[in-house]
Write a protein that holds these residues in place. Structure first.
Motif, PDB file in Angstrom:
ATOM      1  N   TYR A   1      -0.969   4.711 -11.798  1.00 45.34           N
ATOM      2  CA  TYR A   1      -1.356   4.673 -10.514  1.00 45.34           C
ATOM      3  C   TYR A   1      -2.668   4.273 -10.076  1.00 45.34           C
ATOM      4  O   TYR A   1      -2.995   3.425  -9.351  1.00 45.34           O
ATOM      5  CB  TYR A   1      -0.926   6.081  -9.748  1.00 45.34           C
ATOM      6  CG  TYR A   1      -1.689   6.090  -8.647  1.00 45.34           C
ATOM      7  CD1 TYR A   1      -1.218   5.639  -7.392  1.00 45.34           C
ATOM      8  CD2 TYR A   1      -2.820   7.033  -8.351  1.00 45.34           C
ATOM      9  CE1 TYR A   1      -1.808   5.841  -6.111  1.00 45.34           C
ATOM     10  CE2 TYR A   1      -3.317   7.000  -7.201  1.00 45.34           C
ATOM     11  CZ  TYR A   1      -2.904   6.413  -6.078  1.00 45.34           C
ATOM     12  OH  TYR A   1      -3.392   6.607  -4.939  1.00 45.34           O
TER      13      TYR A   1
ATOM     14  N   GLN B   1      -0.194   8.698 -13.807  1.00 45.58           N
ATOM     15  CA  GLN B   1      -1.353   8.723 -12.746  1.00 45.58           C
ATOM     16  C   GLN B   1      -2.259   7.717 -13.376  1.00 45.58           C
ATOM     17  O   GLN B   1      -2.936   7.184 -12.375  1.00 45.58           O
ATOM     18  CB  GLN B   1      -2.016  10.320 -13.040  1.00 45.58           C
ATOM     19  CG  GLN B   1      -1.258  11.335 -12.155  1.00 45.58           C
ATOM     20  CD  GLN B   1      -1.818  12.403 -12.526  1.00 45.58           C
ATOM     21  OE1 GLN B   1      -2.184  12.961 -13.312  1.00 45.58           O
ATOM     22  NE2 GLN B   1      -1.681  13.326 -11.122  1.00 45.58           N
TER      23      GLN B   1
ATOM     24  N   SER C   1       0.862  -1.291   0.082  1.00 40.96           N
ATOM     25  CA  SER C   1      -0.023   0.048  -0.021  1.00 40.96           C
ATOM     26  C   SER C   1       0.784   1.346  -0.088  1.00 40.96           C
ATOM     27  O   SER C   1       0.536   2.151  -0.876  1.00 40.96           O
ATOM     28  CB  SER C   1      -1.013   0.051   1.228  1.00 40.96           C
ATOM     29  OG  SER C   1      -1.876  -1.117   1.080  1.00 40.96           O
TER      30      SER C   1
ATOM     31  N   VAL D   1      -5.175  -2.767  -5.459  1.00 43.16           N
ATOM     32  CA  VAL D   1      -4.432  -2.720  -4.036  1.00 43.16           C
ATOM     33  C   VAL D   1      -5.314  -2.274  -3.062  1.00 43.16           C
ATOM     34  O   VAL D   1      -5.437  -2.941  -1.717  1.00 43.16           O
ATOM     35  CB  VAL D   1      -3.112  -1.943  -4.242  1.00 43.16           C
ATOM     36  CG1 VAL D   1      -2.452  -1.865  -2.659  1.00 43.16           C
ATOM     37  CG2 VAL D   1      -2.058  -2.624  -4.973  1.00 43.16           C
ATOM     38  N   ALA D   2      -6.061  -1.045  -3.025  1.00 40.10           N
ATOM     39  CA  ALA D   2      -6.884  -0.663  -2.305  1.00 40.10           C
ATOM     40  C   ALA D   2      -8.067  -1.561  -1.736  1.00 40.10           C
ATOM     41  O   ALA D   2      -8.498  -1.672  -0.627  1.00 40.10           O
ATOM     42  CB  ALA D   2      -7.386   0.737  -2.556  1.00 40.10           C
TER      43      ALA D   2
ATOM     44  N   GLY E   1       2.144   6.815  -6.478  1.00 38.46           N
ATOM     45  CA  GLY E   1       1.042   8.146  -6.847  1.00 38.46           C
ATOM     46  C   GLY E   1       1.666   9.209  -6.716  1.00 38.46           C
ATOM     47  O   GLY E   1       1.477  10.360  -7.450  1.00 38.46           O
TER      48      GLY E   1
ATOM     49  N   PRO F   1      -4.474   8.261  -0.417  1.00 38.17           N
ATOM     50  CA  PRO F   1      -4.440   8.996  -1.715  1.00 38.17           C
ATOM     51  C   PRO F   1      -3.049   9.729  -1.861  1.00 38.17           C
ATOM     52  O   PRO F   1      -2.203   9.962  -0.762  1.00 38.17           O
ATOM     53  CB  PRO F   1      -5.347  10.204  -1.542  1.00 38.17           C
ATOM     54  CG  PRO F   1      -6.140   9.750  -0.378  1.00 38.17           C
ATOM     55  CD  PRO F   1      -5.366   8.787   0.518  1.00 38.17           C
ATOM     56  N   PRO F   2      -2.552  10.102  -2.852  1.00 29.88           N
ATOM     57  CA  PRO F   2      -1.201  10.629  -3.291  1.00 29.88           C
ATOM     58  C   PRO F   2      -1.106  11.955  -2.886  1.00 29.88           C
ATOM     59  O   PRO F   2      -0.027  12.637  -2.715  1.00 29.88           O
ATOM     60  CB  PRO F   2      -0.944  10.483  -4.591  1.00 29.88           C
ATOM     61  CG  PRO F   2      -2.123  10.200  -5.636  1.00 29.88           C
ATOM     62  CD  PRO F   2      -3.076   9.629  -4.364  1.00 29.88           C
TER      63      PRO F   2
ATOM     64  N   ASN G   1      -4.069   1.269  -7.957  1.00 27.50           N
ATOM     65  CA  ASN G   1      -4.621   1.828  -6.556  1.00 27.50           C
ATOM     66  C   ASN G   1      -6.029   0.895  -6.449  1.00 27.50           C
ATOM     67  O   ASN G   1      -6.248   0.646  -5.529  1.00 27.50           O
ATOM     68  CB  ASN G   1      -4.501   2.973  -6.528  1.00 27.50           C
ATOM     69  CG  ASN G   1      -5.070   3.425  -5.097  1.00 27.50           C
ATOM     70  OD1 ASN G   1      -4.514   3.106  -4.265  1.00 27.50           O
ATOM     71  ND2 ASN G   1      -6.139   4.266  -4.910  1.00 27.50           N
TER      72      ASN G   1
ATOM     73  N   VAL H   1       2.528   1.671  -3.394  1.00 23.82           N
ATOM     74  CA  VAL H   1       1.529   2.419  -4.309  1.00 23.82           C
ATOM     75  C   VAL H   1       1.294   3.872  -4.157  1.00 23.82           C
ATOM     76  O   VAL H   1       1.429   4.582  -4.939  1.00 23.82           O
ATOM     77  CB  VAL H   1       0.134   1.530  -4.381  1.00 23.82           C
ATOM     78  CG1 VAL H   1      -1.033   2.127  -4.984  1.00 23.82           C
ATOM     79  CG2 VAL H   1       0.255   0.118  -4.864  1.00 23.82           C
ATOM     80  N   TYR H   2       1.127   4.360  -2.817  1.00 28.43           N
ATOM     81  CA  TYR H   2       1.157   5.783  -2.391  1.00 28.43           C
ATOM     82  C   TYR H   2       2.379   6.356  -3.015  1.00 28.43           C
ATOM     83  O   TYR H   2       2.322   7.629  -3.700  1.00 28.43           O
ATOM     84  CB  TYR H   2       1.053   5.814  -0.887  1.00 28.43           C
ATOM     85  CG  TYR H   2       1.528   7.311  -0.553  1.00 28.43           C
ATOM     86  CD1 TYR H   2       0.545   8.419  -0.461  1.00 28.43           C
ATOM     87  CD2 TYR H   2       2.698   7.279   0.212  1.00 28.43           C
ATOM     88  CE1 TYR H   2       0.856   9.439  -0.055  1.00 28.43           C
ATOM     89  CE2 TYR H   2       3.052   8.506   0.528  1.00 28.43           C
ATOM     90  CZ  TYR H   2       2.180   9.671   0.413  1.00 28.43           C
ATOM     91  OH  TYR H   2       2.604  11.041   0.534  1.00 28.43           O
TER      92      TYR H   2
ATOM     93  N   TRP I   1      -6.353   2.805   2.221  1.00 25.38           N
ATOM     94  CA  TRP I   1      -6.400   3.938   1.252  1.00 25.38           C
ATOM     95  C   TRP I   1      -5.693   4.959   1.767  1.00 25.38           C
ATOM     96  O   TRP I   1      -6.106   5.854   2.458  1.00 25.38           O
ATOM     97  CB  TRP I   1      -8.111   4.168   0.947  1.00 25.38           C
ATOM     98  CG  TRP I   1      -8.447   5.209  -0.342  1.00 25.38           C
ATOM     99  CD1 TRP I   1      -8.086   4.864  -1.481  1.00 25.38           C
ATOM    100  CD2 TRP I   1      -8.713   6.556  -0.171  1.00 25.38           C
ATOM    101  NE1 TRP I   1      -8.584   6.031  -2.217  1.00 25.38           N
ATOM    102  CE2 TRP I   1      -8.719   6.944  -1.277  1.00 25.38           C
ATOM    103  CE3 TRP I   1      -9.055   7.358   0.849  1.00 25.38           C
ATOM    104  CZ2 TRP I   1      -9.023   8.303  -1.827  1.00 25.38           C
ATOM    105  CZ3 TRP I   1      -9.445   8.663   0.490  1.00 25.38           C
ATOM    106  CH2 TRP I   1      -9.573   9.022  -0.691  1.00 25.38           C
TER     107      TRP I   1
END
Length: 184
Positions: free
Chosen positions: A53, A50, A27, A60-61, A34, A69-70, A57, A30-31, A67
């Motif tokens: 991503y 993006q 996670s 994965v989320a 992003g 967010p970037p 995301n 991925v963040y 969760w």
């Protein structure tokens, strides 16, 4: 990818048990991707990264229930201690260095303007919520099942719902100089 990005990922990997299959590490990876994507200077590359991503995301989320967010600002050494439950962070949240967060935690809005700003060396226990335009000071411990909707000063412990704030006892209280001089 920048050296900073790779160092952050390396730190996340070390902190989360040196396992590429750890849900918390995945996670955060991925963040980080992003975050890197939204900071790309080239608009075409930014848009392409993006899109990648976003696709990653979603998967994965939904699998990890984490969760982040970037747009979230996260300081160094962010640690998701248990990734068995959910973690949800609002995009406008600002997190200081060395936040430790358990599972089933929500950090975000309280149906109004503003999001939390969390200081350094903070711990958030399981099933807790930190909501609204509030400031959580440095070295704060938020107990399990706590709903925080007010500012919390540094060096505090927060317990309960509604939250009650207690001063944190230091391991070595400062002695009064006059008292310690007479003991000598």
């Amino acid at each position: 990818m920048s050296v900073k990005f790779l160092n952050l990922v390396r730190g996340d990997y070390e902190r989360h048990g040196r396992s590429a299959l750890n849900a918390a590490f995945v996670s955060l990876l991925v963040y980080r991707f992003g975050r890197w994507a939204i900071e790309l200077p080239n608009p075409i590359a930014r848009r392409f990264a993006q899109k990648i991503y976003g696709a990653i995301n979603i998967v994965v989320a939904n699998v990890t229930k984490i969760w982040i967010p970037p747009q979230v600002t996260i300081g160094d050494d962010f640690h998701i201690i248990h990734a068995e439950g959910s973690l949800s962070i609002h995009p406008e949240v600002v997190i200081g260095k060395r936040l430790g967060v358990m599972h089933n935690v929500t950090i975000g809005t309280n149906m109004g303007p503003g999001t939390p700003v969390i200081g350094d060396d903070v711990f958030i226990g399981v099933n807790s919520t930190v909501l609204g335009g509030i400031k959580i000071g440095d070295r704060v411990r938020i107990a399990a099942n706590t709903a925080v909707t007010t500012n919390v000063p540094s060096d505090s412990i927060v317990v309960g719902s509604p939250a009650k704030i207690y001063p944190r006892l230091t391991p070595f209280p400062k002695k009064d100089r006059a008292q310690s001089a007479g003991q000598g």
